[in-house]
Design an enzyme around this catalytic site. Sequence first.
Site, PDB file in Angstrom:
ATOM      1  N   ASN A  89       0.811  -1.220   0.000  1.00 33.19           N
ATOM      2  CA  ASN A  89       0.000   0.000   0.000  1.00 33.19           C
ATOM      3  C   ASN A  89       0.846   1.274   0.000  1.00 33.19           C
ATOM      4  O   ASN A  89       0.421   2.306  -0.514  1.00 33.19           O
ATOM      5  CB  ASN A  89      -0.911  -0.026   1.235  1.00 33.19           C
ATOM      6  CG  ASN A  89      -1.476   1.339   1.566  1.00 33.19           C
ATOM      7  OD1 ASN A  89      -2.455   1.782   0.971  1.00 33.19           O
ATOM      8  ND2 ASN A  89      -0.842   2.051   2.497  1.00 33.19           N
ATOM      9  N   TYR A 193       3.440  10.389 -11.079  1.00 36.51           N
ATOM     10  CA  TYR A 193       2.623   9.476 -10.273  1.00 36.51           C
ATOM     11  C   TYR A 193       1.931   8.451 -11.187  1.00 36.51           C
ATOM     12  O   TYR A 193       1.922   7.250 -10.900  1.00 36.51           O
ATOM     13  CB  TYR A 193       1.590  10.286  -9.482  1.00 36.51           C
ATOM     14  CG  TYR A 193       0.676   9.453  -8.606  1.00 36.51           C
ATOM     15  CD1 TYR A 193       1.113   8.950  -7.388  1.00 36.51           C
ATOM     16  CD2 TYR A 193      -0.644   9.180  -8.995  1.00 36.51           C
ATOM     17  CE1 TYR A 193       0.268   8.187  -6.582  1.00 36.51           C
ATOM     18  CE2 TYR A 193      -1.493   8.425  -8.200  1.00 36.51           C
ATOM     19  CZ  TYR A 193      -1.034   7.935  -6.990  1.00 36.51           C
ATOM     20  OH  TYR A 193      -1.873   7.182  -6.202  1.00 36.51           O
ATOM     21  N   THR A 232      -7.486  11.269   2.355  1.00 36.09           N
ATOM     22  CA  THR A 232      -6.259  11.016   3.125  1.00 36.09           C
ATOM     23  C   THR A 232      -5.354  12.226   2.949  1.00 36.09           C
ATOM     24  O   THR A 232      -5.684  13.152   2.194  1.00 36.09           O
ATOM     25  CB  THR A 232      -5.522   9.780   2.572  1.00 36.09           C
ATOM     26  OG1 THR A 232      -5.145  10.071   1.212  1.00 36.09           O
ATOM     27  CG2 THR A 232      -6.377   8.532   2.610  1.00 36.09           C
TER      28      THR A 232
HETATM   29  P1  NAP Z   1      -1.190   8.678   2.648  1.00 32.30           P
HETATM   30  O1  NAP Z   1      -2.274   9.015   3.595  1.00 32.30           O
HETATM   31  O2  NAP Z   1      -0.229   9.728   2.236  1.00 32.30           O
HETATM   32  O3  NAP Z   1      -0.400   7.423   3.258  1.00 32.30           O
HETATM   33  C1  NAP Z   1       0.701   6.902   2.610  1.00 32.30           C
HETATM   34  C2  NAP Z   1       1.368   5.898   3.518  1.00 32.30           C
HETATM   35  O4  NAP Z   1       2.524   5.365   2.844  1.00 32.30           O
HETATM   36  C3  NAP Z   1       1.892   6.534   4.822  1.00 32.30           C
HETATM   37  O5  NAP Z   1       1.765   5.611   5.869  1.00 32.30           O
HETATM   38  C4  NAP Z   1       3.353   6.767   4.494  1.00 32.30           C
HETATM   39  O6  NAP Z   1       4.177   6.833   5.635  1.00 32.30           O
HETATM   40  C5  NAP Z   1       3.634   5.523   3.707  1.00 32.30           C
HETATM   41  N1  NAP Z   1       4.899   5.587   2.975  1.00 32.30           N
HETATM   42  C6  NAP Z   1       5.313   6.491   2.061  1.00 32.30           C
HETATM   43  N2  NAP Z   1       6.565   6.212   1.679  1.00 32.30           N
HETATM   44  C7  NAP Z   1       6.946   5.099   2.349  1.00 32.30           C
HETATM   45  C8  NAP Z   1       8.114   4.331   2.401  1.00 32.30           C
HETATM   46  N3  NAP Z   1       9.195   4.643   1.681  1.00 32.30           N
HETATM   47  N4  NAP Z   1       8.157   3.232   3.189  1.00 32.30           N
HETATM   48  C9  NAP Z   1       7.083   2.889   3.922  1.00 32.30           C
HETATM   49  N5  NAP Z   1       5.952   3.604   3.964  1.00 32.30           N
HETATM   50  C10 NAP Z   1       5.890   4.695   3.171  1.00 32.30           C
HETATM   51  O7  NAP Z   1      -1.778   8.103   1.283  1.00 32.30           O
HETATM   52  P2  NAP Z   1      -3.047   7.163   0.971  1.00 32.30           P
HETATM   53  O8  NAP Z   1      -4.022   8.004   0.261  1.00 32.30           O
HETATM   54  O9  NAP Z   1      -3.461   6.417   2.173  1.00 32.30           O
HETATM   55  O10 NAP Z   1      -2.402   6.188  -0.100  1.00 32.30           O
HETATM   56  C11 NAP Z   1      -2.197   4.804   0.122  1.00 32.30           C
HETATM   57  C12 NAP Z   1      -2.004   4.131  -1.240  1.00 32.30           C
HETATM   58  O11 NAP Z   1      -3.195   4.297  -2.031  1.00 32.30           O
HETATM   59  C13 NAP Z   1      -0.879   4.746  -2.069  1.00 32.30           C
HETATM   60  O12 NAP Z   1      -0.193   3.725  -2.767  1.00 32.30           O
HETATM   61  C14 NAP Z   1      -1.631   5.652  -3.041  1.00 32.30           C
HETATM   62  O13 NAP Z   1      -0.872   5.882  -4.222  1.00 32.30           O
HETATM   63  C15 NAP Z   1      -2.873   4.832  -3.302  1.00 32.30           C
HETATM   64  N6  NAP Z   1      -4.022   5.577  -3.801  1.00 32.30           N
HETATM   65  C16 NAP Z   1      -4.607   6.553  -3.052  1.00 32.30           C
HETATM   66  C17 NAP Z   1      -5.731   7.227  -3.554  1.00 32.30           C
HETATM   67  C18 NAP Z   1      -6.440   8.280  -2.759  1.00 32.30           C
HETATM   68  O14 NAP Z   1      -7.424   8.854  -3.274  1.00 32.30           O
HETATM   69  N7  NAP Z   1      -6.035   8.575  -1.514  1.00 32.30           N
HETATM   70  C19 NAP Z   1      -6.230   6.900  -4.837  1.00 32.30           C
HETATM   71  C20 NAP Z   1      -5.611   5.893  -5.567  1.00 32.30           C
HETATM   72  C21 NAP Z   1      -4.517   5.225  -5.037  1.00 32.30           C
HETATM   73  P3  NAP Z   1       4.578   8.255   6.349  1.00 32.30           P
HETATM   74  O15 NAP Z   1       3.468   8.606   7.269  1.00 32.30           O
HETATM   75  O16 NAP Z   1       5.857   7.901   7.048  1.00 32.30           O
HETATM   76  O17 NAP Z   1       4.768   9.255   5.249  1.00 32.30           O
END
Ligand code: NAP
Length: 276
Positions: A89, A193, A232
Amino acid sequence: MSNVPVAVVTGSNKGIGFAIVRALCKQFPGDVYLTARDPGRGQEAVAKLQEEGLHALFHQLDIDDLQSIRALRDFLKEKYGGLNVLVNNAGIAFKVHDTTPFAVQAEVTLKTNFFGTRNVCTELLPLVKPYGKVVNVSSMVSSSALGGCSQQLQQKFRSDTITEDELVDLMTKFVEDTKKSVHEKEGWPNTAYGVSKIGVTVLSRIQARMLNEKRKGDHILLNACCPGWVRTDMAGPKATKSPDEGAETPVYLALLPSDADGPHGQFVSNKTVRTW
Ligand code: NAP
Protein backbone atom coordinates in the site's frame (compact mmCIF):
# COMPACT_ATOMS: atom_id res chain seq x y z
CA MET A 1 7.91 -21.27 14.65
CA SER A 2 4.32 -20.06 14.78
CA ASN A 3 1.65 -21.64 12.58
CA VAL A 4 -0.61 -18.61 12.95
CA PRO A 5 -1.52 -17.00 9.59
CA VAL A 6 0.11 -13.59 9.11
CA ALA A 7 -0.80 -10.49 7.11
CA VAL A 8 1.46 -7.51 6.39
CA VAL A 9 0.40 -4.07 5.16
CA THR A 10 3.04 -1.59 3.98
CA GLY A 11 2.75 2.12 4.77
CA SER A 12 -0.05 1.55 7.25
CA ASN A 13 0.50 4.15 9.97
CA LYS A 14 -2.17 6.36 8.34
CA GLY A 15 -4.57 6.73 5.45
CA ILE A 16 -5.82 3.74 3.45
CA GLY A 17 -3.13 1.41 4.81
CA PHE A 18 -4.26 2.10 8.38
CA ALA A 19 -7.88 1.40 7.39
CA ILE A 20 -6.79 -1.85 5.70
CA VAL A 21 -5.09 -2.93 8.94
CA ARG A 22 -8.22 -1.98 10.90
CA ALA A 23 -10.40 -4.14 8.63
CA LEU A 24 -7.93 -7.04 8.68
CA CYS A 25 -7.81 -6.93 12.50
CA LYS A 26 -11.56 -7.51 12.41
CA GLN A 27 -11.66 -10.10 9.62
CA PHE A 28 -8.31 -11.87 9.17
CA PRO A 29 -7.89 -14.99 11.30
CA GLY A 30 -4.29 -14.42 12.34
CA ASP A 31 -1.61 -11.86 13.18
CA VAL A 32 -1.84 -8.51 11.38
CA TYR A 33 1.27 -6.36 11.02
CA LEU A 34 0.94 -2.61 10.76
CA THR A 35 4.24 -1.41 9.27
CA ALA A 36 5.67 2.09 9.02
CA ARG A 37 8.99 3.63 8.07
CA ASP A 38 8.91 5.66 11.28
CA PRO A 39 8.56 3.46 14.40
CA GLY A 40 7.08 6.34 16.45
CA ARG A 41 4.26 6.93 13.95
CA GLY A 42 3.76 3.18 13.65
CA GLN A 43 3.46 2.55 17.40
CA GLU A 44 1.10 5.52 17.72
CA ALA A 45 -1.14 3.97 15.05
CA VAL A 46 -1.08 0.59 16.82
CA ALA A 47 -2.10 2.36 20.05
CA LYS A 48 -4.98 4.07 18.23
CA LEU A 49 -6.30 0.68 17.10
CA GLN A 50 -5.84 -0.66 20.61
CA GLU A 51 -8.23 2.08 21.79
CA GLU A 52 -10.77 0.65 19.33
CA GLY A 53 -10.26 -2.78 20.89
CA LEU A 54 -8.22 -4.03 17.90
CA HIS A 55 -4.88 -5.77 18.18
CA ALA A 56 -2.34 -5.08 15.44
CA LEU A 57 1.36 -5.94 15.74
CA PHE A 58 4.10 -3.59 14.58
CA HIS A 59 7.21 -4.00 12.44
CA GLN A 60 9.34 -1.25 10.97
CA LEU A 61 9.42 -1.13 7.15
CA ASP A 62 10.78 1.56 4.86
CA ILE A 63 10.21 0.32 1.32
CA ASP A 64 12.97 2.66 0.07
CA ASP A 65 15.49 0.81 2.21
CA LEU A 66 16.55 -2.68 1.14
CA GLN A 67 18.01 -3.43 4.58
CA SER A 68 14.70 -2.63 6.21
CA ILE A 69 12.84 -4.87 3.72
CA ARG A 70 15.28 -7.71 4.35
CA ALA A 71 14.98 -7.34 8.12
CA LEU A 72 11.20 -7.81 7.79
CA ARG A 73 11.75 -10.76 5.43
CA ASP A 74 14.07 -12.48 7.92
CA PHE A 75 11.68 -11.80 10.80
CA LEU A 76 8.73 -13.32 8.92
CA LYS A 77 10.77 -16.31 7.81
CA GLU A 78 11.98 -17.02 11.32
CA LYS A 79 8.78 -16.34 13.25
CA TYR A 80 6.14 -17.63 10.82
CA GLY A 81 8.03 -19.52 8.11
CA GLY A 82 6.57 -17.09 5.54
CA LEU A 83 3.45 -14.97 5.18
CA ASN A 84 -0.14 -15.38 4.02
CA VAL A 85 -1.23 -11.90 2.99
CA LEU A 86 0.85 -9.01 1.64
CA VAL A 87 -0.70 -5.63 0.87
CA ASN A 88 1.69 -3.27 -0.90
CA ASN A 89 0.00 0.00 0.00
CA ALA A 90 2.87 2.43 0.74
CA GLY A 91 3.08 5.23 -1.79
CA ILE A 92 3.77 8.90 -2.29
CA ALA A 93 2.49 11.69 -4.54
CA PHE A 94 3.66 15.25 -5.03
CA LYS A 95 0.88 17.81 -4.71
CA VAL A 96 -0.35 19.29 -8.00
CA HIS A 97 1.08 22.73 -7.22
CA ASP A 98 4.45 21.47 -5.96
CA THR A 99 7.22 23.40 -7.70
CA THR A 100 9.87 20.67 -7.38
CA PRO A 101 11.38 20.17 -10.86
CA PHE A 102 9.53 17.45 -12.79
CA ALA A 103 12.67 15.32 -13.21
CA VAL A 104 13.12 15.25 -9.41
CA GLN A 105 9.45 14.42 -8.90
CA ALA A 106 9.82 11.59 -11.41
CA GLU A 107 12.88 10.12 -9.71
CA VAL A 108 11.48 10.39 -6.17
CA THR A 109 8.01 9.11 -7.08
CA LEU A 110 9.29 6.15 -9.09
CA LYS A 111 11.79 5.31 -6.36
CA THR A 112 9.08 4.60 -3.79
CA ASN A 113 5.99 3.70 -5.78
CA PHE A 114 7.61 1.45 -8.35
CA PHE A 115 11.13 0.46 -7.31
CA GLY A 116 10.33 0.26 -3.57
CA THR A 117 7.20 -1.81 -4.18
CA ARG A 118 9.15 -4.06 -6.54
CA ASN A 119 11.90 -4.58 -3.95
CA VAL A 120 9.31 -5.60 -1.36
CA CYS A 121 7.88 -8.09 -3.86
CA THR A 122 11.30 -9.45 -4.79
CA GLU A 123 12.09 -10.15 -1.13
CA LEU A 124 8.66 -11.22 0.16
CA LEU A 125 6.89 -13.00 -2.72
CA PRO A 126 9.05 -16.12 -2.37
CA LEU A 127 7.84 -16.31 1.25
CA VAL A 128 4.13 -16.18 0.42
CA LYS A 129 2.54 -19.45 1.45
CA PRO A 130 0.14 -21.57 -0.63
CA TYR A 131 -3.33 -19.97 -0.88
CA GLY A 132 -1.71 -16.63 -0.02
CA LYS A 133 -2.95 -13.29 -1.35
CA VAL A 134 -0.96 -10.33 -2.65
CA VAL A 135 -2.55 -6.94 -3.26
CA ASN A 136 -0.64 -4.13 -4.94
CA VAL A 137 -2.35 -0.78 -4.41
CA SER A 138 -2.17 1.03 -7.73
CA SER A 139 -4.62 3.67 -8.98
CA MET A 140 -7.13 4.42 -11.74
CA VAL A 141 -4.55 7.04 -12.64
CA SER A 142 -2.49 4.14 -14.02
CA SER A 143 -5.23 3.58 -16.61
CA SER A 144 -5.56 7.24 -17.55
CA ALA A 145 -1.77 7.60 -17.73
CA LEU A 146 -1.64 4.51 -19.96
CA GLY A 147 -4.09 6.25 -22.30
CA GLY A 148 -1.69 9.21 -22.41
CA CYS A 149 1.24 7.05 -23.56
CA SER A 150 2.30 6.66 -27.21
CA GLN A 151 0.79 3.68 -29.06
CA GLN A 152 4.17 1.96 -28.87
CA LEU A 153 4.39 2.32 -25.09
CA GLN A 154 0.75 1.29 -24.65
CA GLN A 155 1.43 -1.85 -26.62
CA LYS A 156 4.40 -2.70 -24.38
CA PHE A 157 2.49 -2.04 -21.14
CA ARG A 158 -0.48 -4.13 -22.30
CA SER A 159 1.71 -6.96 -23.56
CA ASP A 160 1.20 -10.43 -22.11
CA THR A 161 4.85 -11.25 -22.63
CA ILE A 162 6.62 -8.17 -21.20
CA THR A 163 9.24 -9.24 -18.64
CA GLU A 164 10.03 -7.66 -15.30
CA ASP A 165 13.46 -6.60 -16.62
CA GLU A 166 11.84 -4.90 -19.62
CA LEU A 167 9.43 -3.09 -17.30
CA VAL A 168 12.28 -1.95 -15.05
CA ASP A 169 14.15 -0.66 -18.14
CA LEU A 170 11.07 1.31 -19.22
CA MET A 171 10.55 2.84 -15.75
CA THR A 172 14.26 3.75 -15.64
CA LYS A 173 14.01 5.24 -19.11
CA PHE A 174 11.09 7.44 -18.04
CA VAL A 175 13.19 8.93 -15.23
CA GLU A 176 16.15 9.43 -17.58
CA ASP A 177 13.92 10.99 -20.25
CA THR A 178 12.54 13.52 -17.73
CA LYS A 179 16.12 14.53 -16.86
CA LYS A 180 16.79 15.25 -20.54
CA SER A 181 13.34 16.90 -20.90
CA VAL A 182 12.51 14.51 -23.73
CA HIS A 183 9.87 12.42 -21.96
CA GLU A 184 6.95 13.83 -23.94
CA LYS A 185 8.81 13.41 -27.22
CA GLU A 186 9.51 9.82 -26.15
CA GLY A 187 5.79 9.14 -25.74
CA TRP A 188 5.37 9.49 -21.97
CA PRO A 189 2.45 11.27 -20.29
CA ASN A 190 3.23 14.28 -18.13
CA THR A 191 2.56 12.53 -14.81
CA ALA A 192 5.22 10.95 -12.64
CA TYR A 193 2.62 9.48 -10.27
CA GLY A 194 0.68 8.06 -13.23
CA VAL A 195 3.77 6.41 -14.73
CA SER A 196 4.75 4.99 -11.32
CA LYS A 197 1.30 3.40 -11.04
CA ILE A 198 1.47 2.05 -14.61
CA GLY A 199 4.58 0.35 -13.26
CA VAL A 200 2.68 -1.11 -10.28
CA THR A 201 -0.21 -2.40 -12.42
CA VAL A 202 2.06 -3.93 -15.09
CA LEU A 203 4.36 -5.40 -12.43
CA SER A 204 1.32 -7.11 -10.89
CA ARG A 205 0.32 -8.60 -14.26
CA ILE A 206 3.86 -9.93 -14.73
CA GLN A 207 4.09 -11.32 -11.19
CA ALA A 208 0.75 -13.12 -11.56
CA ARG A 209 2.01 -14.67 -14.81
CA MET A 210 5.21 -15.80 -13.07
CA LEU A 211 3.16 -17.39 -10.28
CA ASN A 212 1.16 -19.26 -12.94
CA GLU A 213 4.38 -20.50 -14.52
CA LYS A 214 6.39 -21.33 -11.42
CA ARG A 215 3.96 -21.97 -8.55
CA LYS A 216 0.71 -23.01 -10.20
CA GLY A 217 -0.13 -25.57 -7.51
CA ASP A 218 0.17 -22.97 -4.74
CA HIS A 219 -3.11 -21.18 -5.62
CA ILE A 220 -1.70 -17.74 -4.75
CA LEU A 221 -3.85 -14.86 -6.01
CA LEU A 222 -2.10 -11.57 -6.84
CA ASN A 223 -3.84 -8.43 -8.10
CA ALA A 224 -3.46 -4.70 -8.50
CA CYS A 225 -6.28 -2.42 -7.41
CA CYS A 226 -7.53 1.13 -7.07
CA PRO A 227 -8.99 2.07 -3.68
CA GLY A 228 -11.05 4.90 -5.22
CA TRP A 229 -10.68 8.61 -4.43
CA VAL A 230 -10.07 8.60 -0.70
CA ARG A 231 -9.87 11.35 1.95
CA THR A 232 -6.26 11.02 3.12
CA ASP A 233 -3.25 13.30 3.42
CA MET A 234 -2.45 12.31 -0.17
CA ALA A 235 -5.78 13.09 -1.82
CA GLY A 236 -7.13 15.77 0.56
CA PRO A 237 -10.50 16.38 2.21
CA LYS A 238 -12.59 16.75 -0.97
CA ALA A 239 -12.20 13.09 -1.98
CA THR A 240 -15.40 11.06 -2.04
CA LYS A 241 -14.52 7.99 0.05
CA SER A 242 -13.57 7.60 3.69
CA PRO A 243 -10.38 5.60 4.37
CA ASP A 244 -12.52 2.65 5.54
CA GLU A 245 -14.41 2.74 2.23
CA GLY A 246 -11.09 2.99 0.37
CA ALA A 247 -9.91 -0.14 2.18
CA GLU A 248 -12.84 -2.22 0.90
CA THR A 249 -11.42 -3.37 -2.45
CA PRO A 250 -7.88 -4.07 -1.16
CA VAL A 251 -9.36 -6.02 1.79
CA TYR A 252 -11.73 -7.93 -0.52
CA LEU A 253 -8.69 -9.03 -2.58
CA ALA A 254 -6.66 -9.83 0.55
CA LEU A 255 -9.43 -12.06 1.90
CA LEU A 256 -10.54 -13.92 -1.25
CA PRO A 257 -11.69 -17.37 -0.14
CA SER A 258 -9.28 -20.28 -0.48
CA ASP A 259 -11.44 -21.95 -3.13
CA ALA A 260 -11.47 -18.82 -5.37
CA ASP A 261 -9.49 -19.15 -8.59
CA GLY A 262 -9.74 -15.45 -9.41
CA PRO A 263 -9.39 -12.60 -9.77
CA HIS A 264 -5.70 -13.11 -10.45
CA GLY A 265 -3.34 -10.83 -12.36
CA GLN A 266 -6.11 -8.25 -12.73
CA PHE A 267 -6.61 -4.56 -12.13
CA VAL A 268 -9.60 -4.24 -9.80
CA SER A 269 -11.62 -1.25 -8.61
CA ASN A 270 -14.89 -1.25 -6.67
CA LYS A 271 -14.39 -5.03 -6.40
CA THR A 272 -14.74 -5.27 -10.19
CA VAL A 273 -12.11 -6.37 -12.72
CA ARG A 274 -11.27 -3.54 -15.13
CA THR A 275 -9.95 -3.81 -18.65
CA TRP A 276 -6.27 -2.82 -18.83
P1 NAP B 1 -1.19 8.68 2.65
O1 NAP B 1 -2.27 9.01 3.59
O2 NAP B 1 -0.23 9.73 2.24
O3 NAP B 1 -0.40 7.42 3.26
C1 NAP B 1 0.70 6.90 2.61
C2 NAP B 1 1.37 5.90 3.52
O4 NAP B 1 2.52 5.36 2.84
C3 NAP B 1 1.89 6.53 4.82
O5 NAP B 1 1.77 5.61 5.87
C4 NAP B 1 3.35 6.77 4.49
O6 NAP B 1 4.18 6.83 5.64
C5 NAP B 1 3.63 5.52 3.71
N1 NAP B 1 4.90 5.59 2.98
C6 NAP B 1 5.31 6.49 2.06
N2 NAP B 1 6.57 6.21 1.68
C7 NAP B 1 6.95 5.10 2.35
C8 NAP B 1 8.11 4.33 2.40
N3 NAP B 1 9.20 4.64 1.68
N4 NAP B 1 8.16 3.23 3.19
C9 NAP B 1 7.08 2.89 3.92
N5 NAP B 1 5.95 3.60 3.96
C10 NAP B 1 5.89 4.69 3.17
O7 NAP B 1 -1.78 8.10 1.28
P2 NAP B 1 -3.05 7.16 0.97
O8 NAP B 1 -4.02 8.00 0.26
O9 NAP B 1 -3.46 6.42 2.17
O10 NAP B 1 -2.40 6.19 -0.10
C11 NAP B 1 -2.20 4.80 0.12
C12 NAP B 1 -2.00 4.13 -1.24
O11 NAP B 1 -3.20 4.30 -2.03
C13 NAP B 1 -0.88 4.75 -2.07
O12 NAP B 1 -0.19 3.72 -2.77
C14 NAP B 1 -1.63 5.65 -3.04
O13 NAP B 1 -0.87 5.88 -4.22
C15 NAP B 1 -2.87 4.83 -3.30
N6 NAP B 1 -4.02 5.58 -3.80
C16 NAP B 1 -4.61 6.55 -3.05
C17 NAP B 1 -5.73 7.23 -3.55
C18 NAP B 1 -6.44 8.28 -2.76
O14 NAP B 1 -7.42 8.85 -3.27
N7 NAP B 1 -6.03 8.58 -1.51
C19 NAP B 1 -6.23 6.90 -4.84
C20 NAP B 1 -5.61 5.89 -5.57
C21 NAP B 1 -4.52 5.23 -5.04
P3 NAP B 1 4.58 8.26 6.35
O15 NAP B 1 3.47 8.61 7.27
O16 NAP B 1 5.86 7.90 7.05
O17 NAP B 1 4.77 9.26 5.25
